[in-house]
Enzyme design. Structure first.
Site, PDB file in Angstrom:
ATOM      1  CB  SER A 128      29.811 -22.084 -71.191  1.00  0.00           C
ATOM      2  OG  SER A 128      28.564 -21.666 -70.858  1.00  0.00           O
ATOM      3  CG  HIS A 162      29.014 -24.878 -75.413  1.00  0.00           C
ATOM      4  ND1 HIS A 162      30.257 -24.308 -75.519  1.00  0.00           N
ATOM      5  CD2 HIS A 162      28.211 -23.918 -74.884  1.00  0.00           C
ATOM      6  CE1 HIS A 162      30.213 -23.075 -75.081  1.00  0.00           C
ATOM      7  NE2 HIS A 162      28.981 -22.810 -74.697  1.00  0.00           N
ATOM      8  CD  GLU A 174      33.351 -25.998 -77.584  1.00  0.00           C
ATOM      9  OE1 GLU A 174      32.673 -25.404 -76.719  1.00  0.00           O
ATOM     10  OE2 GLU A 174      34.556 -25.769 -77.751  1.00  0.00           O
ATOM     11  CG  ASN A 212      33.288 -20.201 -73.029  1.00  0.00           C
ATOM     12  OD1 ASN A 212      33.246 -19.057 -73.477  1.00  0.00           O
ATOM     13  ND2 ASN A 212      32.217 -20.960 -72.937  1.00  0.00           N
TER      14      ASN A 212
HETATM   15  N1  CAA Z   1      18.103 -14.022 -80.278  1.00  0.00           N
HETATM   16  C1  CAA Z   1      17.795 -14.396 -81.522  1.00  0.00           C
HETATM   17  N2  CAA Z   1      18.138 -13.719 -82.636  1.00  0.00           N
HETATM   18  C2  CAA Z   1      18.822 -12.581 -82.452  1.00  0.00           C
HETATM   19  C3  CAA Z   1      19.198 -12.101 -81.183  1.00  0.00           C
HETATM   20  C4  CAA Z   1      18.809 -12.869 -80.065  1.00  0.00           C
HETATM   21  N3  CAA Z   1      19.144 -12.537 -78.813  1.00  0.00           N
HETATM   22  N4  CAA Z   1      19.887 -10.958 -81.339  1.00  0.00           N
HETATM   23  C5  CAA Z   1      19.936 -10.707 -82.660  1.00  0.00           C
HETATM   24  N5  CAA Z   1      19.308 -11.697 -83.319  1.00  0.00           N
HETATM   25  C6  CAA Z   1      19.147 -11.823 -84.761  1.00  0.00           C
HETATM   26  C7  CAA Z   1      18.354 -10.668 -85.304  1.00  0.00           C
HETATM   27  O1  CAA Z   1      16.961 -10.908 -85.151  1.00  0.00           O
HETATM   28  C8  CAA Z   1      18.795 -10.678 -86.742  1.00  0.00           C
HETATM   29  O2  CAA Z   1      18.131 -11.718 -87.417  1.00  0.00           O
HETATM   30  P1  CAA Z   1      17.661 -11.524 -88.941  1.00  0.00           P
HETATM   31  O3  CAA Z   1      18.890 -11.587 -89.766  1.00  0.00           O
HETATM   32  O4  CAA Z   1      16.784 -12.678 -89.124  1.00  0.00           O
HETATM   33  O5  CAA Z   1      16.955 -10.228 -88.993  1.00  0.00           O
HETATM   34  C9  CAA Z   1      20.269 -11.091 -86.674  1.00  0.00           C
HETATM   35  O6  CAA Z   1      20.419 -11.714 -85.386  1.00  0.00           O
HETATM   36  C10 CAA Z   1      21.186  -9.914 -86.764  1.00  0.00           C
HETATM   37  O7  CAA Z   1      20.777  -8.997 -85.778  1.00  0.00           O
HETATM   38  P2  CAA Z   1      20.913  -7.435 -85.898  1.00  0.00           P
HETATM   39  O8  CAA Z   1      20.851  -7.043 -87.355  1.00  0.00           O
HETATM   40  O9  CAA Z   1      19.938  -6.811 -84.971  1.00  0.00           O
HETATM   41  O10 CAA Z   1      22.316  -7.117 -85.250  1.00  0.00           O
HETATM   42  P3  CAA Z   1      23.766  -7.549 -85.656  1.00  0.00           P
HETATM   43  O11 CAA Z   1      23.977  -7.620 -87.129  1.00  0.00           O
HETATM   44  O12 CAA Z   1      24.588  -6.664 -84.827  1.00  0.00           O
HETATM   45  O13 CAA Z   1      23.900  -9.052 -85.100  1.00  0.00           O
HETATM   46  C11 CAA Z   1      24.502 -10.580 -83.441  1.00  0.00           C
HETATM   47  C12 CAA Z   1      23.620  -9.393 -83.772  1.00  0.00           C
HETATM   48  C13 CAA Z   1      24.100 -11.783 -84.293  1.00  0.00           C
HETATM   49  C14 CAA Z   1      24.209 -10.906 -81.973  1.00  0.00           C
HETATM   50  C15 CAA Z   1      26.002 -10.214 -83.714  1.00  0.00           C
HETATM   51  O14 CAA Z   1      26.311  -9.013 -83.055  1.00  0.00           O
HETATM   52  C16 CAA Z   1      26.967 -11.274 -83.259  1.00  0.00           C
HETATM   53  O15 CAA Z   1      27.209 -12.259 -83.957  1.00  0.00           O
HETATM   54  N6  CAA Z   1      27.569 -11.059 -82.068  1.00  0.00           N
HETATM   55  C17 CAA Z   1      28.519 -12.014 -81.490  1.00  0.00           C
HETATM   56  C18 CAA Z   1      27.745 -13.110 -80.846  1.00  0.00           C
HETATM   57  C19 CAA Z   1      28.643 -14.132 -80.230  1.00  0.00           C
HETATM   58  O16 CAA Z   1      29.860 -14.082 -80.262  1.00  0.00           O
HETATM   59  N7  CAA Z   1      28.002 -15.137 -79.615  1.00  0.00           N
HETATM   60  C20 CAA Z   1      28.715 -16.172 -78.905  1.00  0.00           C
HETATM   61  C21 CAA Z   1      28.785 -15.792 -77.474  1.00  0.00           C
HETATM   62  S1  CAA Z   1      29.627 -17.003 -76.550  1.00  0.00           S
HETATM   63  C22 CAA Z   1      28.463 -18.117 -76.205  1.00  0.00           C
HETATM   64  O17 CAA Z   1      27.325 -18.036 -76.473  1.00  0.00           O
HETATM   65  C23 CAA Z   1      28.884 -19.352 -75.536  1.00  0.00           C
HETATM   66  C24 CAA Z   1      29.385 -19.278 -74.209  1.00  0.00           C
HETATM   67  O18 CAA Z   1      29.673 -20.345 -73.732  1.00  0.00           O
HETATM   68  C25 CAA Z   1      29.583 -18.081 -73.405  1.00  0.00           C
END
Ligand code: CAA
Length: 305
Positions: A128, A162, A174, A212
């Protein structure tokens, strides 16, 4: 049948944590390539595979894929155990490393990968924030000059790829070029990410890349607001969720990413730029000291059962 442009017949994924498992899933289900999944911990591999099977089952229940597509996707994934080690990945045309954010660990792995796997394989890191150029340098054996044709060939195969968490849901990858990355490696890595159903953005190899370098100061600032008592945890997160339409507030997102990972990325940003604006908050450091890593450990800014 002709191979797609990425020409990946077998992919290896190193690390079966939340990122590695997600990468294995989209590679098998979307890009339809056989995947060798390797983690030094059999327990972690088992946990990752159980989660992956649950996600496939959910896709079947939601009518997105048939049960035979789910079975084929699962069957394309082979676990390579500890005994086989990296040698067990030798047939891969591309390896995606998704272990923890630790430069020395990644350097050691890339040095070993360059020795053990197919000499034409692409070596990608899902880091990341860590310098892809440093990782690419580590792939070159000590007795080979970095400027020689051999040195350039080895380091030219290294690239940053990424993915974002949760990998099956987030649409972005990315792509980061080390100073040494060859155009062919970049083109094929991009094509592979597209085959996994992702949109690709490109960043230079700077600490934190684009994602990031922008996200972590935002998360850190939210933690500092909490630390200073400017607002409660819930008010900080609700402000960003409802006021800016973010799917998660920054503190919940930090828990979701992992507070240890957030701290490791912030330290890379701070040390890599020597800019005080990236200094991690003391509260974040203390929470990591306490072993409160967020969702994965059951406690972070929130509690998880
Ligand atoms: N793994 C796989 N799928 C997941 C999951 C996980 N850990 N958590 C949730 N999901 C899926 C659910 O199964 C659901 O799928 P369906 O549409 O097929 O049913 C979908 O995501 C939506 O989930 P929920 O309805 O339970 O919950 P939500 O609408 O609140 O969405 C979320 C959950 C997708 C995580 C949403 O909250 C979100 O987009 N959050 C922000 C995530 C983000 O910013 N990620 C980037 C982080 S930074 C990074 O990764 C890089 C780094 O370098 C640090």
């Amino acid at each position: 049948m002709s191979l797609p442009h990425h020409a990946i017949r077998t992919l290896a994924v190193l690390g079966a944590g939340q990122m590695g498992t997600g990468i294995a899933l989209v590679s098998s289900l979307r890009a339809k390539v056989p995947v060798l999944l390797h983690d030094k911990s059999p327990q972690q591999t088992k946990k990752g595979l159980t989660f992956l099977e649950k996600l496939l089952e959910k896709d079947v229940n939601k009518g997105r894929i048939t049960s035979s597509e789910a079975k084929e996707a699962r069957d394309r994934i082979t676990v390579v155990g500890e005994e086989a080690g990296l040698k067990g990945l030798r047939d891969a045309d591309m390896v995606v490393e998704a272990v923890s954010e630790n430069l020395e660990l990644k350097q050691m792995l890339f040095s070993n990968l360059a020795r053990e796997v197919n000499p034409n394989a692409i070596l990608a890191s899902n880091t990341s924030s860590i310098s892809i150029t440093k990782i690419a340098s580590a792939a070159i054996p000590k007795d080979v000059s970095a400027a020689s044709e051999e040195g350039k060939k080895i380091s030219g195969r290294v690239v940053g790829l990424h993915f974002f968490n949760p990998v099956p849901v987030m649409k972005l990858v990315e792509l980061i070029s080390a100073l040494q990355t060859s155009q062919d490696t970049l083109d094929r890595a991009r094509s592979f990410a597209v085959a996994c159903g992702k949109e690709v953005t490109v960043s230079k190899d700077v600490p934190g890349f684009v994602s990031n370098a922008l996200l972590m100061p935002f998360i850190n600032e939210a933690i500092m607001h909490l630390e200073k008592g400017i607002a409660t945890r819930d008010d900080i997160d609700t402000t960003l969720k409802l006021g800016m339409n973010h799917p998660m507030g920054p503190l919940q997102l930090a828990d979701f990413i992992g507070l240890d990972t957030c701290l490791a990325i912030q330290e890379t940003l701070y040390n890599g730029t020597r800019d005080s604006k990236y200094r991690p908050s003391v509260l974040l450091e203390r929470m990591v000291d306490a072993g409160w890593y967020g969702k994965k450990s059951g406690k972070g800014f929130y509690e998880y059962s």
